[in-house]
Design a protein around this motif. Structure first.
Motif, PDB file in Angstrom:
ATOM      1  N   ILE A 160     100.087  94.730 102.454  1.00  0.00           N
ATOM      2  CA  ILE A 160      99.622  95.780 101.544  1.00  0.00           C
ATOM      3  C   ILE A 160     100.709  96.008 100.500  1.00  0.00           C
ATOM      4  O   ILE A 160     101.893  96.080 100.834  1.00  0.00           O
ATOM      5  CB  ILE A 160      99.331  97.091 102.291  1.00  0.00           C
ATOM      6  N   GLN A 161     100.292  96.115  99.265  1.00  0.00           N
ATOM      7  CA  GLN A 161     101.249  96.400  98.204  1.00  0.00           C
ATOM      8  C   GLN A 161     100.613  97.317  97.169  1.00  0.00           C
ATOM      9  O   GLN A 161      99.383  97.364  97.032  1.00  0.00           O
ATOM     10  CB  GLN A 161     101.719  95.104  97.540  1.00  0.00           C
ATOM     11  N   ILE A 162     101.453  98.044  96.496  1.00  0.00           N
ATOM     12  CA  ILE A 162     100.985  98.922  95.428  1.00  0.00           C
ATOM     13  C   ILE A 162     100.645  98.068  94.210  1.00  0.00           C
ATOM     14  O   ILE A 162     101.400  97.160  93.840  1.00  0.00           O
ATOM     15  CB  ILE A 162     102.059  99.969  95.077  1.00  0.00           C
ATOM     16  N   GLU A 163      99.505  98.325  93.633  1.00  0.00           N
ATOM     17  CA  GLU A 163      99.122  97.580  92.437  1.00  0.00           C
ATOM     18  C   GLU A 163     100.020  97.989  91.282  1.00  0.00           C
ATOM     19  O   GLU A 163     100.043  99.150  90.863  1.00  0.00           O
ATOM     20  CB  GLU A 163      97.655  97.850  92.088  1.00  0.00           C
ATOM     21  N   THR A 164     100.769  97.056  90.790  1.00  0.00           N
ATOM     22  CA  THR A 164     101.721  97.344  89.725  1.00  0.00           C
ATOM     23  C   THR A 164     101.983  96.068  88.941  1.00  0.00           C
ATOM     24  O   THR A 164     101.534  94.984  89.313  1.00  0.00           O
ATOM     25  CB  THR A 164     103.053  97.882  90.315  1.00  0.00           C
ATOM     26  N   GLY A 165     102.697  96.205  87.853  1.00  0.00           N
ATOM     27  CA  GLY A 165     103.072  95.030  87.082  1.00  0.00           C
ATOM     28  C   GLY A 165     101.959  94.440  86.244  1.00  0.00           C
ATOM     29  O   GLY A 165     102.035  93.280  85.830  1.00  0.00           O
ATOM     30  N   LYS A 166     100.904  95.240  85.982  1.00  0.00           N
ATOM     31  CA  LYS A 166      99.834  94.777  85.115  1.00  0.00           C
ATOM     32  C   LYS A 166      99.533  95.839  84.064  1.00  0.00           C
ATOM     33  O   LYS A 166     100.095  96.940  84.101  1.00  0.00           O
ATOM     34  CB  LYS A 166      98.573  94.454  85.928  1.00  0.00           C
ATOM     35  N   ILE A 167      98.656  95.523  83.150  1.00  0.00           N
ATOM     36  CA  ILE A 167      98.288  96.456  82.079  1.00  0.00           C
ATOM     37  C   ILE A 167      96.851  96.901  82.298  1.00  0.00           C
ATOM     38  O   ILE A 167      95.947  96.064  82.394  1.00  0.00           O
ATOM     39  CB  ILE A 167      98.443  95.810  80.694  1.00  0.00           C
ATOM     40  N   ASN A 168      96.656  98.183  82.389  1.00  0.00           N
ATOM     41  CA  ASN A 168      95.317  98.751  82.510  1.00  0.00           C
ATOM     42  C   ASN A 168      94.844  99.152  81.119  1.00  0.00           C
ATOM     43  O   ASN A 168      95.369 100.097  80.527  1.00  0.00           O
ATOM     44  CB  ASN A 168      95.333  99.964  83.441  1.00  0.00           C
ATOM     45  N   PRO A 169      93.856  98.445  80.566  1.00  0.00           N
ATOM     46  CA  PRO A 169      93.405  98.763  79.205  1.00  0.00           C
ATOM     47  C   PRO A 169      92.781 100.140  79.088  1.00  0.00           C
ATOM     48  O   PRO A 169      92.585 100.626  77.971  1.00  0.00           O
ATOM     49  CB  PRO A 169      92.380  97.665  78.905  1.00  0.00           C
ATOM     50  N   ASN A 170      92.496 100.788  80.213  1.00  0.00           N
ATOM     51  CA  ASN A 170      91.908 102.126  80.173  1.00  0.00           C
ATOM     52  C   ASN A 170      92.942 103.221  79.932  1.00  0.00           C
ATOM     53  O   ASN A 170      92.585 104.326  79.534  1.00  0.00           O
ATOM     54  CB  ASN A 170      91.169 102.409  81.486  1.00  0.00           C
ATOM     55  N   ILE A 171      94.218 102.916  80.181  1.00  0.00           N
ATOM     56  CA  ILE A 171      95.253 103.937  80.002  1.00  0.00           C
ATOM     57  C   ILE A 171      96.368 103.468  79.071  1.00  0.00           C
ATOM     58  O   ILE A 171      97.211 104.272  78.666  1.00  0.00           O
ATOM     59  CB  ILE A 171      95.868 104.356  81.348  1.00  0.00           C
ATOM     60  N   ALA A 172      96.382 102.195  78.716  1.00  0.00           N
ATOM     61  CA  ALA A 172      97.457 101.675  77.867  1.00  0.00           C
ATOM     62  C   ALA A 172      97.374 102.283  76.473  1.00  0.00           C
ATOM     63  O   ALA A 172      96.290 102.363  75.885  1.00  0.00           O
ATOM     64  CB  ALA A 172      97.363 100.157  77.776  1.00  0.00           C
ATOM     65  N   PRO A 173      98.507 102.712  75.919  1.00  0.00           N
ATOM     66  CA  PRO A 173      98.506 103.249  74.545  1.00  0.00           C
ATOM     67  C   PRO A 173      98.247 102.130  73.547  1.00  0.00           C
ATOM     68  O   PRO A 173      98.421 100.946  73.859  1.00  0.00           O
ATOM     69  CB  PRO A 173      99.916 103.824  74.390  1.00  0.00           C
ATOM     70  N   PRO A 174      97.818 102.489  72.332  1.00  0.00           N
ATOM     71  CA  PRO A 174      97.506 101.463  71.327  1.00  0.00           C
ATOM     72  C   PRO A 174      98.654 100.493  71.064  1.00  0.00           C
ATOM     73  O   PRO A 174      98.415  99.297  70.877  1.00  0.00           O
ATOM     74  CB  PRO A 174      97.171 102.286  70.082  1.00  0.00           C
ATOM     75  N   GLY A 175      99.894 101.013  71.047  1.00  0.00           N
ATOM     76  CA  GLY A 175     101.029 100.130  70.787  1.00  0.00           C
ATOM     77  C   GLY A 175     101.189  99.065  71.842  1.00  0.00           C
ATOM     78  O   GLY A 175     101.507  97.907  71.539  1.00  0.00           O
TER      79      GLY A 175
END
Length: 294
Positions: A98-113
């Motif tokens: 089991i691991q925490i989901e991390t190290g990716k980009i969630n387009p639902n919360i990522a800022p425009p920049g």
């Protein structure tokens, strides 16, 4: 005396009848052979499906066991640290983590920049990357909030869509993301392994992923200002491998099972904790990865 002549069937009729009998036997033989082969193929397919279902059931049992140990205390507790644990019982043999989901980009919360830098890293020019980033934000934003945002920019974007209208809710799958104008299949293929639609926090600039490090390198000129979620500067640094506070994070549980017959698969579940509920975890997705077919 005149002899009486006895006329029997012509010789060629005897031959034709024999030929019909032979062809009938051949046809019946072919039909019988086809039935036997089809029956064998059906049996083999049923056996294969049974073995696959059994392997998946074993992997699911391993995932449930791992989630139990995550909730346990003391020596029975397993941390969400990505370390594999081997489960060996009379009816189950698997490796699970089991691991925490991390190290990716969630387009639902990522800022425009961050979205712009991601699209630039994937190969888009700056102007196209900025337009697509604004389109993603428009796609995920509820209509009521969209109207409160920059009216002119929103109006211009909506004008380019014509009859197409953004759904105004979070993006849930790659298929949904592919519907965004400007999102091509080659671009989505490049991004797919770096995206998450369930991760609850922004990636760390200290990520080990070379693609993400390149994304943050694209954002270097924006470092001068404060970190703004809406403005687009780099998000504040965070620890990528947090394992202690998992109750408000998205988790990935993966179980690997190998069975006789060549079956080697990973069953991967994306779950979120539900503290205080009778069912402690909610499953967001569950997929099978056939390693024996790669």
């Amino acid at each position: 005396m005149r002899r009486s002549l006895q006329h029997g069937p012509p010789r060629n009729e005897h031959g034709f009848a024999l030929l019909l009998v032979l062809w009938t036997l051949v046809t019946l033989s072919l039909i019988g052979t086809a039935l036997l082969v089809g029956s064998k193929a059906t049996t083999e397919q049923d056996t294969a499906e049974t073995l696959l279902a059994t392997a998946q059931a074993q992997a699911d049992a391993a995932i449930q066991t791992a989630l139990y140990h995550l909730l346990a205390e003391g020596s029975a507790h397993w941390a969400a640290d990505g370390v594999f644990h081997t489960i060996t019982e009379s009816d189950l043999s698997a490796s699970v983590r089991i691991q925490i989901e991390t190290g990716k980009i969630n387009p639902n919360i990522a800022p425009p920049g961050l979205l712009t830098a991601m699209f630039q890293t994937a190969g888009l020019q700056t102007a196209a990357a900025q337009t697509l980033a604004r389109m993603v934000v428009l796609w995920r934003t509820p209509p009521s909030l969209t109207q409160q945002a920059s009216r002119q920019a929103t109006t211009n974007l909506l004008a380019t869509l014509g009859a197409c209208r953004p759904p105004g809710h979070p993006i849930r799958t790659l298929d949904e993301m592919s519907e965004i104008p400007g999102m091509t299949q080659p671009l989505l293929h490049t991004l797919s392994s770096h995206l998450s639609f369930t991760q609850k926090d922004l990636p760390s600039p200290q990520s080990r992923d070379p693609f993400l490090r390149a994304v943050f390198d694209h954002m270097q000129p924006q470092h001068a200002g404060p970190s703004l979620i809406q403005g687009g500067s780099i998000p504040p640094p965070s620890v990528e491998d947090t394992t202690t506070n998992w109750t408000d994070r998205t988790l990935i549980a993966a179980a690997r099972v190998t069975r006789s017959g060549g079956y080697n698969l990973i069953r991967q579940a994306v779950v979120v904790p539900q503290p205080g509920h009778n069912i402690p975890f909610a499953f967001l997705s569950l997929e099978t990865i056939r390693l024996d077919q790669m």
